[in-house]
Design a protein around this motif. Sequence first.
Motif, PDB file in Angstrom:
ATOM      1  N   VAL A  36       7.105   0.076  -7.954  1.00 59.39           N
ATOM      2  CA  VAL A  36       6.189   0.060  -6.818  1.00 59.39           C
ATOM      3  C   VAL A  36       5.204  -1.083  -7.032  1.00 59.39           C
ATOM      4  CG1 VAL A  36       4.468   1.320  -5.475  1.00 59.39           C
ATOM      5  CG2 VAL A  36       6.396   2.558  -6.526  1.00 59.39           C
ATOM      6  N   LYS A  37       5.172  -2.017  -6.088  1.00 58.48           N
ATOM      7  CA  LYS A  37       4.254  -3.152  -6.152  1.00 58.48           C
ATOM      8  C   LYS A  37       3.170  -2.956  -5.101  1.00 58.48           C
ATOM      9  CE  LYS A  37       4.890  -6.558  -8.096  1.00 58.48           C
ATOM     10  NZ  LYS A  37       4.457  -7.052  -9.428  1.00 58.48           N
ATOM     11  N   GLY A  38       1.897  -3.090  -5.490  1.00 59.22           N
ATOM     12  CA  GLY A  38       0.792  -2.918  -4.567  1.00 59.22           C
ATOM     13  C   GLY A  38      -0.040  -4.173  -4.426  1.00 59.22           C
ATOM     14  N   PHE A  39      -0.462  -4.476  -3.195  1.00 59.86           N
ATOM     15  CA  PHE A  39      -1.286  -5.654  -2.932  1.00 59.86           C
ATOM     16  C   PHE A  39      -2.396  -5.282  -1.961  1.00 59.86           C
ATOM     17  CE2 PHE A  39       2.948  -7.230  -3.924  1.00 59.86           C
ATOM     18  CZ  PHE A  39       2.697  -8.240  -4.855  1.00 59.86           C
ATOM     19  N   SER A  40      -3.639  -5.522  -2.376  1.00 62.05           N
ATOM     20  CA  SER A  40      -4.756  -5.377  -1.449  1.00 62.05           C
ATOM     21  C   SER A  40      -5.041  -6.703  -0.758  1.00 62.05           C
ATOM     22  CB  SER A  40      -6.013  -4.887  -2.180  1.00 62.05           C
ATOM     23  OG  SER A  40      -6.359  -5.795  -3.221  1.00 62.05           O
ATOM     24  N   ASN A  41      -4.534  -7.800  -1.338  1.00 63.72           N
ATOM     25  CA  ASN A  41      -4.647  -9.122  -0.722  1.00 63.72           C
ATOM     26  C   ASN A  41      -3.348  -9.374   0.056  1.00 63.72           C
ATOM     27  OD1 ASN A  41      -4.263 -12.045  -0.403  1.00 63.72           O
ATOM     28  ND2 ASN A  41      -6.135 -12.241  -1.625  1.00 63.72           N
ATOM     29  N   SER A  42      -3.453  -9.385   1.384  1.00 62.97           N
ATOM     30  CA  SER A  42      -2.242  -9.470   2.207  1.00 62.97           C
ATOM     31  C   SER A  42      -1.506 -10.789   2.028  1.00 62.97           C
ATOM     32  CB  SER A  42      -2.593  -9.262   3.681  1.00 62.97           C
ATOM     33  OG  SER A  42      -3.545 -10.235   4.109  1.00 62.97           O
TER      34      SER A  42
END
Length: 352
Positions: A36-42
């Motif tokens: 699972v990869k998460g990004f708060s910077n779109s």
Amino acid sequence: MLSNVLRRATVVVIDDVPANLRLLQSSLHTMGLGQVKGFSNSAEGLTWLQQNSWDLLLLDLDMPAPDGFAILEALRDRDRSAQQVILVTALGDAVSRRRGLDLGGNDYLTKPVDLPELLLRVRNCLDLSFAHRLLQQERETLEMRVEERTARLRDSYQAVIRALARAADYKDNETGNHIMRIGETAALLGRAIGAPATWVELLRLAAPMHDVGKIGIPDHILLKPGKLTEDEFDIMKRHARIGHDILADSGRSSLLELAAEIALNHHEKWDGSGYPGGLKGEEIPISARIVALCDVYDALRSSRPYKQGWSAEKAQAYILSQSGKHFDPAGVEIMAGLFDEIEFIRASLSDP
């Protein structure tokens, strides 16, 4: 099966609110997802998606640029069945839903998210994604097997054709390289007149069978070292129809139909003095006109036990002199511009 799918899956979450991002990531981990990869910077998230392989994207729409709509637009060329997108957003109005789905979203959930429902939808999307990938792999495998079998059949078919053509030429003191040169030279002329590539390839394979009818000519005539009598020449001329009859009983084979056409007509002459039908000008099929040029030129240039081959200059002068008589004038003009290439083919496929 599904547990294997989950372990192998790569799921990406893009949400500019860190708390939402952590909640979604932890929920997905509880499902047993492998990565699972998460990004708060779109922007960083979009770059990662464009540079890596992934299976499912959970995407917020209302974010600083690039927002979710811009990300969907940037991913518009993806395989939407293999790389699915669930839109997870607070934008619950009908216009936003329709726009998101129209731009390539596969599913839509509005915040606050019901986590059990989200996980069910994640499972469904991953199941569809991997089923699509599996079907794609099986289709590619099947296509590869069909291509391999087709290639084997084509090679076998061509081997039989070459053997049949060689049988006729060996009977006539010709060589295997002679028939190969006729095929390659005919294809060269076919390309030069702008014929379709598929037809040129058929011509390359069919041209070597032009004299297969000589199998039916008695040896005392076919191998006679001196000039044939009128009656003997009448028998010799039968090889054109014999070749046609051998090849014409070919069912739906476009290759053998073309070979039969060439066998029947390659001794016709532009001025109508040829045989067996006395055809004139464009009544003669273009395939036969091409092979006639190639066959005569190669025969003139080739040495045989009963004759010395002509020089390139003498053979080329003869071809030019027969424009409008034996040969199609347009064909002679095209061949004249290819003499160097034809001589290269002769050198690369020279007789032993």
